[in-house]
Design a protein around this motif. Structure first.
Motif, PDB file in Angstrom:
ATOM      1  N   UNK A   1       0.835  -1.210   0.000  1.00 16.67           N
ATOM      2  CA  UNK A   1       0.000   0.000   0.000  1.00 16.67           C
ATOM      3  C   UNK A   1       0.869   1.260   0.000  1.00 16.67           C
ATOM      4  N   UNK A   2       1.907   1.272   0.865  1.00 18.79           N
ATOM      5  CA  UNK A   2       2.795   2.452   0.923  1.00 18.79           C
ATOM      6  C   UNK A   2       3.455   2.672  -0.433  1.00 18.79           C
ATOM      7  N   UNK A   3       3.868   1.572  -1.054  1.00 17.07           N
ATOM      8  CA  UNK A   3       4.551   1.683  -2.340  1.00 17.07           C
ATOM      9  C   UNK A   3       3.611   2.214  -3.418  1.00 17.07           C
ATOM     10  N   UNK A   4       2.374   1.722  -3.428  1.00 20.47           N
ATOM     11  CA  UNK A   4       1.451   2.227  -4.449  1.00 20.47           C
ATOM     12  C   UNK A   4       1.137   3.695  -4.187  1.00 20.47           C
ATOM     13  N   UNK A   5       1.132   4.102  -2.907  1.00 20.25           N
ATOM     14  CA  UNK A   5       0.895   5.523  -2.604  1.00 20.25           C
ATOM     15  C   UNK A   5       2.033   6.399  -3.114  1.00 20.25           C
ATOM     16  N   UNK A   6       3.273   5.944  -2.915  1.00 21.59           N
ATOM     17  CA  UNK A   6       4.385   6.792  -3.363  1.00 21.59           C
ATOM     18  C   UNK A   6       4.472   6.820  -4.893  1.00 21.59           C
ATOM     19  N   UNK A   7       4.114   5.706  -5.534  1.00 21.48           N
ATOM     20  CA  UNK A   7       4.127   5.710  -7.008  1.00 21.48           C
ATOM     21  C   UNK A   7       3.038   6.643  -7.536  1.00 21.48           C
TER      22      UNK A   7
ATOM     23  N   UNK B   1      10.107  14.038  -2.841  1.00 22.59           N
ATOM     24  CA  UNK B   1      10.342  12.929  -1.903  1.00 22.59           C
ATOM     25  C   UNK B   1      10.004  13.311  -0.466  1.00 22.59           C
ATOM     26  N   UNK B   2      10.092  14.601  -0.161  1.00 18.38           N
ATOM     27  CA  UNK B   2       9.864  15.010   1.234  1.00 18.38           C
ATOM     28  C   UNK B   2       8.447  15.523   1.478  1.00 18.38           C
ATOM     29  N   UNK B   3       7.600  15.543   0.453  1.00 16.56           N
ATOM     30  CA  UNK B   3       6.216  15.962   0.662  1.00 16.56           C
ATOM     31  C   UNK B   3       5.465  14.878   1.432  1.00 16.56           C
ATOM     32  N   UNK B   4       4.627  15.273   2.424  1.00 17.20           N
ATOM     33  CA  UNK B   4       3.884  14.239   3.174  1.00 17.20           C
ATOM     34  C   UNK B   4       2.914  13.481   2.283  1.00 17.20           C
ATOM     35  N   UNK B   5       2.733  12.199   2.593  1.00 20.26           N
ATOM     36  CA  UNK B   5       1.845  11.355   1.793  1.00 20.26           C
ATOM     37  C   UNK B   5       0.450  11.336   2.387  1.00 20.26           C
ATOM     38  N   UNK B   6      -0.560  11.329   1.532  1.00 18.27           N
ATOM     39  CA  UNK B   6      -1.940  11.171   2.008  1.00 18.27           C
ATOM     40  C   UNK B   6      -2.226   9.671   2.094  1.00 18.27           C
ATOM     41  N   UNK B   7      -3.089   9.296   3.039  1.00 16.69           N
ATOM     42  CA  UNK B   7      -3.530   7.901   3.118  1.00 16.69           C
ATOM     43  C   UNK B   7      -2.607   7.015   3.919  1.00 16.69           C
ATOM     44  N   UNK B   8      -1.713   7.652   4.683  1.00 18.57           N
ATOM     45  CA  UNK B   8      -0.809   6.863   5.516  1.00 18.57           C
ATOM     46  C   UNK B   8      -0.622   7.623   6.816  1.00 18.57           C
ATOM     47  N   UNK B   9      -0.393   6.897   7.898  1.00 20.72           N
ATOM     48  CA  UNK B   9      -0.393   7.569   9.201  1.00 20.72           C
ATOM     49  C   UNK B   9       0.840   8.408   9.431  1.00 20.72           C
TER      50      UNK B   9
ATOM     51  N   UNK C   1       3.576  11.516   9.830  1.00 30.15           N
ATOM     52  CA  UNK C   1       4.105  12.473   8.867  1.00 30.15           C
ATOM     53  C   UNK C   1       5.015  11.761   7.869  1.00 30.15           C
ATOM     54  N   UNK C   2       4.598  10.590   7.435  1.00 32.72           N
ATOM     55  CA  UNK C   2       5.417   9.791   6.530  1.00 32.72           C
ATOM     56  C   UNK C   2       5.493  10.452   5.158  1.00 32.72           C
ATOM     57  N   UNK C   3       6.680  10.460   4.589  1.00 33.59           N
ATOM     58  CA  UNK C   3       6.825  10.959   3.220  1.00 33.59           C
ATOM     59  C   UNK C   3       7.447   9.860   2.352  1.00 33.59           C
ATOM     60  N   UNK C   4       7.597  10.194   1.068  1.00 35.27           N
ATOM     61  CA  UNK C   4       8.094   9.192   0.119  1.00 35.27           C
ATOM     62  C   UNK C   4       9.488   8.708   0.512  1.00 35.27           C
TER      63      UNK C   4
ATOM     64  N   UNK D   1      18.609   9.825 -26.172  1.00 44.76           N
ATOM     65  CA  UNK D   1      18.954  11.124 -25.586  1.00 44.76           C
ATOM     66  C   UNK D   1      17.744  12.030 -25.381  1.00 44.76           C
ATOM     67  N   UNK D   2      16.652  11.782 -26.132  1.00 40.80           N
ATOM     68  CA  UNK D   2      15.487  12.646 -25.935  1.00 40.80           C
ATOM     69  C   UNK D   2      14.513  12.057 -24.905  1.00 40.80           C
ATOM     70  N   UNK D   3      14.946  11.005 -24.234  1.00 39.05           N
ATOM     71  CA  UNK D   3      14.086  10.386 -23.210  1.00 39.05           C
ATOM     72  C   UNK D   3      14.740  10.488 -21.830  1.00 39.05           C
ATOM     73  N   UNK D   4      13.910  10.422 -20.816  1.00 40.13           N
ATOM     74  CA  UNK D   4      14.419  10.485 -19.437  1.00 40.13           C
ATOM     75  C   UNK D   4      13.790   9.365 -18.631  1.00 40.13           C
ATOM     76  N   UNK D   5      14.345   9.109 -17.471  1.00 42.00           N
ATOM     77  CA  UNK D   5      13.781   8.043 -16.648  1.00 42.00           C
ATOM     78  C   UNK D   5      13.878   8.360 -15.165  1.00 42.00           C
ATOM     79  N   UNK D   6      12.958   7.762 -14.431  1.00 44.01           N
ATOM     80  CA  UNK D   6      12.970   7.820 -12.966  1.00 44.01           C
ATOM     81  C   UNK D   6      13.199   6.388 -12.504  1.00 44.01           C
ATOM     82  N   UNK D   7      14.208   6.187 -11.664  1.00 46.56           N
ATOM     83  CA  UNK D   7      14.543   4.830 -11.220  1.00 46.56           C
ATOM     84  C   UNK D   7      14.289   4.678  -9.734  1.00 46.56           C
ATOM     85  N   UNK D   8      13.610   3.607  -9.362  1.00 45.28           N
ATOM     86  CA  UNK D   8      13.388   3.287  -7.946  1.00 45.28           C
ATOM     87  C   UNK D   8      13.795   1.831  -7.718  1.00 45.28           C
ATOM     88  N   UNK D   9      14.944   1.586  -7.071  1.00 41.90           N
ATOM     89  CA  UNK D   9      15.315   0.200  -6.772  1.00 41.90           C
ATOM     90  C   UNK D   9      14.477  -0.316  -5.601  1.00 41.90           C
ATOM     91  N   UNK D  10      14.039  -1.558  -5.685  1.00 48.53           N
ATOM     92  CA  UNK D  10      13.230  -2.156  -4.611  1.00 48.53           C
ATOM     93  C   UNK D  10      13.741  -3.557  -4.298  1.00 48.53           C
TER      94      UNK D  10
END
Lengths: 400, 123
Positions: free
Chosen positions: A291-297, A344-352, A354-357, A377-386
């Motif tokens: 649930x936390x992971x789907x919230x941060x995504x 990353x430091x903005x608080x998340x809704x739906x979780x108890x 002051x948890x942030x991403x 070169x005209x593309x960018x990416x966001x990477x999250x290792x899990x």
């Protein structure tokens, strides 16, 4: 023995027979027979349903006796979240004031989305493979006060009359998670705080010990530094020792999830705030607080759409040695580090709390970064290792 | 001509030790105590290598690295990140962001020297 489902039919039949008997005697006009018929029909009408109810009640009592001894809360719900049964632990965990009782709605207390998502994921899994595990775990928060609950949801056997129902067992891990999170953060900060003076101390000591032709001035400079940094190190160590209690290694409530289920759950609830999402590549298993992971995504993807102007993105998972790399690719520029740090430091809704991403990612021993795509070169990416799920790692090892 | 190294760290003692170490190896050394100063000194001195701390006030090492790697005129610049962030995933992040090497504090001075020589020698 008569099967459970036949009792309501028998009872209904008996009631009809009793009514017909009483009516025929009433028509006959004999007061004595009419009274006897009335009594007989009363007995039949009363006895059969009560036999049925007593049987069901007996079973319910036996079931309740078993469930009373269980420390976890257990709730049986129909597919709409209507509560059919709950054990006494529910009240102990949630408190007396909650509206959790048979006939009430689960969603009066639970946040609806994670429960429905998990139910959906579980059903998808079982449709794909009828022999798959019918149980899954997730963490979610109560609606009113954000009490964090570790839940196990299981579907009932598909050949039973309860096949559309689900069983939810849960326990309060809010305090435990919060304490673990604080301890985790303190420990990480303490280790980081020790590294800097230790680095200065070691460099100064090695300069004195290993460097040839050290002038007297340089030697005095580094010796003074050694004394200063040793004291700083001692001060920080004392602080760490006084602050840290016994660290008990207890895992956060993580569970295995198939990446296709995770990505599908994000794609299915895609609203106008998210980019158009397409999946790419082979799915794999990962280990996460679902649930936390789907919230941060959700949070990061909506920021990507709203603040970075990304209208369509490709989601893919790439298995590594110990980790699974969740990557989001789009045509355009990467997210600036400072902007991503802010997200990353903005608080998340739906979780108890002051948890942030960042907190959620650190619990997964992870972080996030954005860069230009190495090939396009005209593309960018966001990477999250899990973390990879254990059997994902085993599969990779077996594959050589 | 001696290679030029820019050392960027907000801890003065580590700057002092690294500066001493690099000068002894014959490098020309400039120092900065935060990210903004580092960017200014890169323009001013055009160093061959930046020893870049990650955790700094105002602008951290990742941000500095991002700015430097976004400039075509600095494509020959080498970057070694020095950091108190010891997790593997942070190392992966540093290298993905464009660092040539990533050294975790505390480090051996010999290790820093070796890495600097390798990175500059690999040009």
């Amino acid at each position: 023995m008569i099967a459970d489902w036949r009792w309501p039919l028998l009872a209904t039949g008996a009631i009809l027979a009793a009514v017909l008997l009483w009516l025929s005697l009433a028509i006959a006009g004999n007061t004595g027979w009419r009274t006897a018929g009335l009594l007989a029909s009363g007995v039949i009408m009363g006895a059969l349903p009560w036999r049925f109810i007593a049987l069901r009640r007996g079973r319910a009592e036996r079931l309740e006796a078993v469930l009373r001894g269980i420390r976890e809360g257990v709730i049986l719900c129909d597919e709409h979240g209507t509560i059919l049964f709950c054990n006494p632990a529910v009240k102990r965990i949630l408190g007396d004031n909650r509206q959790i009782r048979p006939g009430g709605s689960l969603y009066g207390v639970w946040t609806q989305r994670p429960v429905e998502q998990t139910l959906q994921l579980l059903r998808r899994r079982c449709q794909r493979n009828p022999r798959a595990d019918r149980l899954t775990e997730f963490v979610c928060a109560t609606r009113d006060d954000g009490l964090l609950l570790h839940c196990r949801m299981s579907l009932l056997p598909s050949d039973s009359i309860w096949s559309s129902c689900f069983l939810l067992s849960f326990d309060d891990i809010g305090r435990q998670t919060h304490a673990l999170g604080r301890r985790d953060r303190s420990l990480r900060e303490a280790i980081t705080a020790l590294r800097a003076p230790l680095a200065s101390l070691r460099a100064a000591a090695e300069n004195v010990a290993l460097e040839k032709d050290l002038s007297d001035d340089d030697r005095q400079l580094f010796e003074a530094m050694i004394v200063r940094e040793s004291r700083e190190l001692s001060r920080r160590f004392d602080y760490m020792a006084s602050e840290s209690e016994v660290v008990i290694a207890a895992p956060f409530s993580m569970a295995d999830i198939h990446s296709s289920d995770l990505l599908a759950s994000i794609r299915l609830r895609r609203g106008p705030s998210l980019p158009r999402l397409m999946e790419h590549g082979e799915p794999c298993w990962l280990h996460a607080e679902t649930h936390s992971l789907s919230l941060i995504l959700d949070h990061l993807l909506s920021r990507l759409r709203q603040e970075h102007g990304v209208r369509a993105a490709l989601l893919q998972v790439r298995p590594g040695d110990r980790r699974v790399y969740l990557e989001c690719l789009w045509r355009g520029r990467p997210i600036a580090t400072a902007v991503l740090e802010h997200w990353l430091t903005e608080p998340l809704c739906g979780i108890s709390g002051s948890t942030n991403t960042r907190d959620v990612l650190e619990r997964h021993d992870s972080t996030a970064w954005s860069r230009r795509h190495p090939s396009y070169r005209d593309a960018a990416q966001l990477t999250i290792p899990l973390p990879a799920a254990r059997h994902q790692r085993e599969r990779l090892l077996q594959a050589g | 001509m001696a290679k030029h190294i820019l050392i960027v760290d907000d801890e003065p003692n580590i700057v002092l030790s690294l500066e001493f170490l690099m000068r002894k190896r014959g490098y020309t050394v400039t120092t900065a105590s935060d990210g903004e100063e580092a960017l200014r000194l890169v323009d001013e001195h055009k160093p061959d290598l930046v020893l870049l701390d990650v955790m700094m006030p105002r602008m951290d090492g990742y941000q500095v690295c991002e700015v430097l790697r976004g400039r075509d005129d600095l494509k020959d610049l080498r970057i070694i990140m020095l950091t108190a962030k010891g997790r593997d995933v942070e190392r992966e992040k540093g290298l993905s962001m464009g660092a040539d090497e990533y050294i975790t504090k505390p480090f051996s001075t010999q290790e820093v020297v070796t890495r600097v020589e390798q990175v500059l020698g690999g040009e």
